[in-house]
Each structure stands twice: as C-alpha cells, then as structure tokens.
Write an enzyme that holds these catalytic residues in place. Structure first.
Site, PDB file in Angstrom:
ATOM      1  N   LYS A 161      38.795  -7.577 -83.531  1.00  0.00           N
ATOM      2  CA  LYS A 161      38.893  -7.550 -84.982  1.00  0.00           C
ATOM      3  C   LYS A 161      40.130  -6.741 -85.386  1.00  0.00           C
ATOM      4  O   LYS A 161      40.464  -5.741 -84.746  1.00  0.00           O
ATOM      5  CB  LYS A 161      37.649  -6.892 -85.599  1.00  0.00           C
ATOM      6  CG  LYS A 161      36.369  -7.688 -85.456  1.00  0.00           C
ATOM      7  CD  LYS A 161      35.200  -6.923 -86.058  1.00  0.00           C
ATOM      8  CE  LYS A 161      33.883  -7.647 -85.856  1.00  0.00           C
ATOM      9  NZ  LYS A 161      33.800  -8.883 -86.658  1.00  0.00           N
ATOM     10  N   ARG A 217      25.798 -15.570 -82.602  1.00  0.00           N
ATOM     11  CA  ARG A 217      25.107 -16.847 -82.359  1.00  0.00           C
ATOM     12  C   ARG A 217      24.758 -17.014 -80.874  1.00  0.00           C
ATOM     13  O   ARG A 217      23.816 -17.721 -80.533  1.00  0.00           O
ATOM     14  CB  ARG A 217      25.964 -18.012 -82.868  1.00  0.00           C
ATOM     15  CG  ARG A 217      27.268 -18.221 -82.171  1.00  0.00           C
ATOM     16  CD  ARG A 217      28.250 -19.049 -82.993  1.00  0.00           C
ATOM     17  NE  ARG A 217      28.716 -18.311 -84.159  1.00  0.00           N
ATOM     18  CZ  ARG A 217      29.540 -18.827 -85.082  1.00  0.00           C
ATOM     19  NH1 ARG A 217      29.963 -20.077 -84.969  1.00  0.00           N
ATOM     20  NH2 ARG A 217      29.930 -18.103 -86.104  1.00  0.00           N
TER      21      ARG A 217
END
Length: 511
Positions: free
Chosen positions: A285, A359
């Site tokens: 990030k 996920r």
C-alpha cells in the site's frame, strides 16, 4: 463500562450531575421533546425559549448546556438535538433517540451520573436510549499512561467515561423494560468488545493473540471453540489463509467459535475477515493508506462479538463464528503477484494482487463453514475501497446469492440503525476474473471492484446455502470527529445487524 439504571424518578428531583432533555426542530422553532415536562415546568414553561436564546435549533447532534433552574436537583441541564420533530401523534425515531443519547453521553465525559429524560413511548425506545448512552460513553484507554504529573488525576477524571446513565421513565419492575435494558447492556458490551479489538494496535493483536481472546471468551460464556494453527492449516490445505499469512512472522489462524442451544432448530454461520494488519503484501500500500490497517480485522471482531452476544442472550439458535485470521506482510516468504494458491475447496486462484487478500482468507472459511450445512451464511469484511467510493463512510454494502435473503438482511440493518444498501451481483463481471493458469483470479475489472469481490466469494459458498456478504469497509473505522454514539476509531459496525439476524432466525421470522 458505564452503569445503566432504570428510574421512575422525576427529571426535576433525580439526583445526578446533569439531566439530559431532548430538543427538536418544530415548524415554528425549537420544541422540547416529551420526557422533559418537569424540567420545562421549572423553567416556567419557557425552556424552548431559553434554548433558542442560547442559539439552539434542535438540529441533530447539537448540545446546549445551561444551569438548572430552581426546583431541579441536578445542577446542569443538557439539551441534545434530536432533529426534526415528528408529526403530531407520531413517536420519535429510535435511531434519533439512540444518536441523541450517545451525543449527550459523550458530552458528559467525566461526570459520575446523568439522568436521561428523553421520549420513551415504549420498551423499544428505552432500549434505543440505553444503547445510545452506553455506546456514546465508550472510550479506549488501554494504551494510555495514567501519568505522574501534578495534573494527572484531574486530566484522567475529565477523560473518564460517564459513570452511570439513569434512564428516566423506564420502569425497573416492568418485564419488557427490564429485558430491553438487559439486552442493551449485553449488546453494548459486545459492540465495545469489538471496538476494543479493532482499536488495539497490531503489535499487541496478531492472529495468535486474537485466537486467545476467543478462547478466553469461550471459557467465560460456555462457547465451543477450536483453533487451527499454521500446522493444522497447512495439513488441511487452507491455501488462502496460508498464502496470505506466509509473509509474516505471526502465522495465521482459523478460529471456530460456536453458541449452541438445545432447543435450536436453525443454524447460522458467520464468517469474519480478520487481517490483523494489512500492509498490502508485495503489492504494498502507498503511504497514507496503511496507517489505520489495524482495523482490517473488523469483520472478525464483529462476528466474534455477535456470537458471544448470542450466547449471553441465550438465543434459541445455533450461531457458529469463523474467524479467518492472518497478517499480510511483505517478506522473502510472502506470496508474489502471479503465484497460484490451491484453496481449501480445491479450486486454484491466481493472485494478481496481494492486497486483495481478504477474499482469499474468507474463501477458505466460507468453504469450511459450508461443510456444516448451515441454514444461512453471512460474511463480514472490510473488503474493498471500491465500496467506500460507492457508498461513503457510513453505509455498508450487502450482496447475496438470494434476493429475499439480501432484502431481509437489509431490513434488519435498517431496523437496528445500521445504515446499509443492497448491491447487485452482475454476472457479466465474473468473466474479468478468468485466469489463463488457474480456476479463477483474485482480481477482475477495476470498475465495480466491490461487486467483483462479492462474485469471487460466491464461488466458495456451498450449493443451495443462502449467503450474504457485508462489505463494511466504510463504517468499520471512523477517522473523523465522534458523532452520535459513533466514536473515533473502531465502531463495531455490523454487530447489531448480526445479533438481530440471530434473534429473527431463532424466532423463525427470517423470510
């Protein structure tokens, strides 16, 4: 936590540091809400005029403090804005009461006792005021020093939460009012449990210590708990959890924590994303996007809290929580973009972006939860920035493989005061996740990314099981100033929805 009492005392005669009354926006100016009649009388029937003189409008979240008039034992009157006054004959909205009580509780930090003289039409209104006061009084102080300076004691007192909230007009001997208050106390305690976990920094909460928290709660409240460590996960073929967690020195865990009831006829499975810190992995990030990533386990915190609440409330439904816990870090052992993982289901996933890790851990937990053939599955996750872009910071998105179930979950969320919105699952977006080397990729089209994530998760839900996905990326962690009963930091988003879902399931009232 703040103590809660029910009282039939008059707002004028109750002994407290402050008495809280409601002010609303009427057609011709400020109106004093029901519950404050005794206080208004002490002001000669001119409390609304006094408030207007002080600049009050009755707008939601507005706080006006004034010295009490003669005849009122509390030294301070705090008027909290409830927004627009309801039409004649209508009751005040429960969420307005919840927010108003929360605003007042925050404004009374450091006080020993406050009496809440807000509109109480019924036990549900009493529950709303109780919840708001208890949630608004929340503070997270686990990592604050008590200090040793000459002002330490004084400063500590100012920052302490409200000591006691007395709900006036609620009847302590009335079965409905008493049950409403007890439920509010339990619910607030568990929401605050979730908030504490979310606010705990990642160096103090990793997958192992999170699992230990679940084990401790299970022992205290009679829950069944099972923890799969990294060895059991590797042996069991949990490729998603292992793939995400392998870059960290803190290995992953899968926790199963369950409330069972001998009279239960239904089983509800709850699955929570528990990334105790998300650096993005190799797909790191950028600066400015990782400072609050301790909150990426908010879904698991909500699931954990909801299961404990179900047990404490004695709900006649089996509720099983699955906490998919991992830390997503970059290292020489981390999963790389382009790697292929074999999931617990046996499906293979090409990892195109290691920052789409939630996920992956959820996929393993969803498959495992499906093996027990529950009557419904709900997963909760801070899953996508795309959902924040779509719905903002206060709403969570709801996706499902069953339209009726999605509608029920949305109705329940709105009922308990959690803002949400039903989202579609367009089948054409599935093609974007086709992989030339694996069964599916963990990324698809950029536009509609929140929907793509839901379609990915659907691939791992057992056939014929109603399933809903709550993407709480927006409301799970609040970075702005507190408002209503919402604090700065972890909010406990989705706990109320999950608990009410369990209650409705227990009652056989779920569509």
């Amino acid at each position: 936590m703040t103590a809660l009492t029910l009282s039939t005392s008059s707002a004028a005669t109750v002994r407290a540091d402050a008495v809280v009354v409601g002010a609303a926006k009427g057609a011709k100016g400020v109106v004093v809400a029901p519950g404050a009649e005794a206080v208004d009388k002490a002001f000669g029937g001119k409390l609304a005029a006094v408030l207007e003189t002080l600049g009050a409008s009755g707008a939601e979240g507005e706080v006006t403090k004034l010295p009490a008039a003669d005849g009122i034992k509390a030294p301070v009157v705090l008027a909290v804005g409830l927004g627009d006054a309801p039409a004649k004959g209508d009751a005040y909205d429960h969420e307005a009461l919840r927010r108003g009580a929360g605003t007042a509780a925050r404004a009374l930090n450091g006080s020993k006792k406050a009496a809440f003289a807000l509109p109480l039409e019924d036990a549900e209104a009493a529950a709303a005021v109780s919840e708001g006061a208890l949630l608004g009084a929340y503070s997270f102080t686990a990592f604050r020093s008590n200090g040793t300076g000459k002002n330490a004691k004084k400063n500590g007192a100012k920052s302490a939460p409200l000591g006691e909230a007395a709900i006036l007009g609620a009847k302590p001997r009335d079965k409905e009012h008493k049950a409403a208050a007890e439920r509010a106390q339990t619910l607030a305690a568990e929401i605050n449990r979730a908030r504490d976990l979310i606010n705990t920094p990642s160096n103090a909460l990793d997958p192992k210590s999170f699992a230990a928290e679940a084990q401790a709660a299970a022992k205290e409240f009679g829950l069944k708990v099972e923890v799969l460590d990294e060895k059991a996960l590797a042996k069991g073929g949990y490729g998603g959890l292992m793939g995400v967690g392998q870059g960290s020195e803190a290995p992953p865990r899968l926790v199963r924590i369950a409330h069972t009831h001998p009279k239960a006829e239904k089983t509800l499975a709850l699955v929570g994303k528990g990334i105790t810190y998300d650096s993005g992995g190799i797909s790191l990030k950028p600066a400015g996007h990782n400072e609050t990533m301790k909150c990426d386990m908010s879904g698991a915190a909500a699931v954990f809290a909801a299961v404990v609440a179900a047990a404490r409330l004695g709900l006649e439904v089996n509720v099983t929580g699955w906490l998919a816990l991992a830390e997503n870090m970059p290292s020489g052992s981390a999963t790389r973009p382009g790697d292929v993982l074999t999931m617990y289901s046996g499906k293979t996933v090409e990892v195109l972006n290691t920052d789409a890790e939630g996920r992956l851990v959820l996929a393993d937990a969803l498959t495992r939860a499906s093996e027990e053939s529950p009557d419904a599955i709900v997963d909760v996750a801070t899953l996508t920035g795309a959902m924040v872009l779509a719905l903002g910071h206060r709403h969570f998105g709801i996706m499902a493989n069953d339209d009726a179930f999605r509608a029920s979950v949305h109705e329940i969320a709105e009922e308990v005061g959690e803002e949400s919105w039903p989202m579609p699952m367009p089948s054409h977006l599935r093609k974007g996740m086709d992989s030339p080397v694996a069964d599916i990729a963990n990324m698809g089209e950029r536009m509609g990314g929140g929907l793509v994530a839901g379609l990915f998760l659907q691939e791992f839900v057992g056939e014929g099981i109603p399933w809903a996905h709550l993407d709480i990326a927006g409301p799970a962690f609040h970075e702005g100033s507190p408002w209503g009963y919402t604090p700065k930091g972890g909010t406990g988003s989705a706990v109320r929805t999950l608990v009410r879902l369990a209650e409705r399931t227990a009652a056989g009232d779920l569509g």
